[in-house]
Enzyme design. Structure first.
Site, PDB file in Angstrom:
ATOM      1  N   THR A  88     -37.233 -40.345  84.071  1.00  0.00           N
ATOM      2  CA  THR A  88     -38.335 -39.576  84.954  1.00  0.00           C
ATOM      3  C   THR A  88     -38.068 -39.309  86.257  1.00  0.00           C
ATOM      4  OG1 THR A  88     -39.391 -42.026  84.431  1.00  0.00           O
ATOM      5  CG2 THR A  88     -40.352 -41.019  86.336  1.00  0.00           C
ATOM      6  N   LYS A  91     -46.109 -38.889  82.913  1.00  0.00           N
ATOM      7  CA  LYS A  91     -45.359 -39.832  83.425  1.00  0.00           C
ATOM      8  C   LYS A  91     -45.623 -40.975  85.273  1.00  0.00           C
ATOM      9  CE  LYS A  91     -41.195 -43.529  83.417  1.00  0.00           C
ATOM     10  NZ  LYS A  91     -42.050 -44.323  82.782  1.00  0.00           N
ATOM     11  N   LYS A 130     -38.263 -44.361  94.670  1.00  0.00           N
ATOM     12  CA  LYS A 130     -38.264 -43.217  94.051  1.00  0.00           C
ATOM     13  C   LYS A 130     -39.520 -42.456  92.667  1.00  0.00           C
ATOM     14  CE  LYS A 130     -36.331 -42.701  89.876  1.00  0.00           C
ATOM     15  NZ  LYS A 130     -37.401 -41.783  88.499  1.00  0.00           N
TER      16      LYS A 130
END
Length: 297
Positions: free
Chosen positions: A94, A170, A239
């Site tokens: 990711t 995503k 993040k």
């Protein structure tokens, strides 16, 4: 296929194991060699350098963040320098939209292929080969990879010929999961303070209005206060929310809830919760409600 696999953490190790079980030949590399031993026991060849893992038909990377992917790809004797012409780098990490675009261009310049294939699912889904793969890349490049995706997941969604689109999908999905965790935390704190059993409340939610995997998984974790071991650490949650906000800013799309979630994750990390599962975000609502006993720090 001859596959290199780089990154054998909570997600990578079971993914590599499932590739082996499907009959693929796997050459595995992990910065900490000890984490590679379980896949060695399953038949993988464990190597000491990134370059040694890049000599097959494709190399799959499953790493924590942009920095890790950049180091492995662009570093000396990294993926870019070691992958044969015509071979494919499959990034399941990711990562940011920006990095995905840079990887696409760099591999094209080197005569290599690049595909983004991030996955939805926690470690238990990875172990059961029940991930959902979100893939993007040139159709001619993706088609030979179908068997790999089938080995690690229950369904593959091809979203675009542009790899970075898969990373945006995503990130948007993880943004939505974070909103679920925050709202569940607030709702559970509300009924908990009134004396309603948390597990019974989640059972009502998931048996009626919210019969969806996210509510089952995260509702259960929050109700049980089960934040260790982390299936997905709060540091990674921060993040991903940050990367979603970066992508939204580039596209001029306001994400007001994204800004709220970033601050909530920062609060959790500031109070020592960075290595807890990201569902520990819900403890902030409990703390704010005066249910301090539920706060992890």
């Amino acid at each position: 296929m001859d596959i290199g696999f780089i990154g054998l953490g909570n997600m990578g190790a079971p993914m590599a194991t499932n590739l082996l079980r499907a009959g693929h030949r796997v050459t595995a590399y992990n910065r900490s060699r000890a984490k590679a031993e379980p896949v060695a026991d399953q038949g993988a060849r464990v190597v000491d350098t990134v370059a040694e893992a890049c000599r097959g038909d494709a190399v799959l990377t499953m790493l924590a963040n942009d920095d890790a992917v950049e180091q492995v790809t662009f570093g000396g004797h990294g993926v870019l320098a070691s992958l044969p012409p015509g071979a494919t780098h499959i990034s399941c990490s990711t990562i940011s939209v920006d990095l995905a675009q840079r990887l696409t261009a760099a591999h094209a310049d080197a005569g290599q292929h690049y595909v983004a294939a991030p996955v939805f699912g926690r470690p238990e889904a990875a172990a059961a080969a029940q991930l959902f793969v979100v893939a993007a890349g040139a159709p001619a490049v993706l088609e030979p990879l179908t068997a790999l995706f089938d080995a690690i997941g229950q369904r593959t969604f091809v979203v675009s010929e542009q790899p970075h689109a898969a990373n945006l999908v995503k990130l948007s999905g993880n943004f939505l999961l974070a909103t679920v965790i925050e709202s569940l935390g607030e709702a559970i704190a509300l009924v908990d303070k009134a004396g309603v059993d948390r597990l019974a409340y989640v059972d009502i939610l998931t048996a009626t209005l919210f019969d969806a995997p996210a509510y089952h998984t995260y509702g259960g974790l929050i109700a049980r206060q089960q934040f260790q071991p982390a299936g997905f650490a709060a540091t990674l949650g921060l993040k991903d929310v940050r990367l979603a906000l970066e992508a939204a800013e580039e596209l001029r799309v306001p994400l007001p809830l994204g800004s709220l979630l970033r601050d909530r994750f920062l609060t959790l990390l500031a109070n020592g919760g960075g290595q807890l599962d990201w569902s520990a975000l819900a403890t902030l609502a409990a703390r704010d409600a005066g249910l301090a006993a539920h706060h992890p720090a």
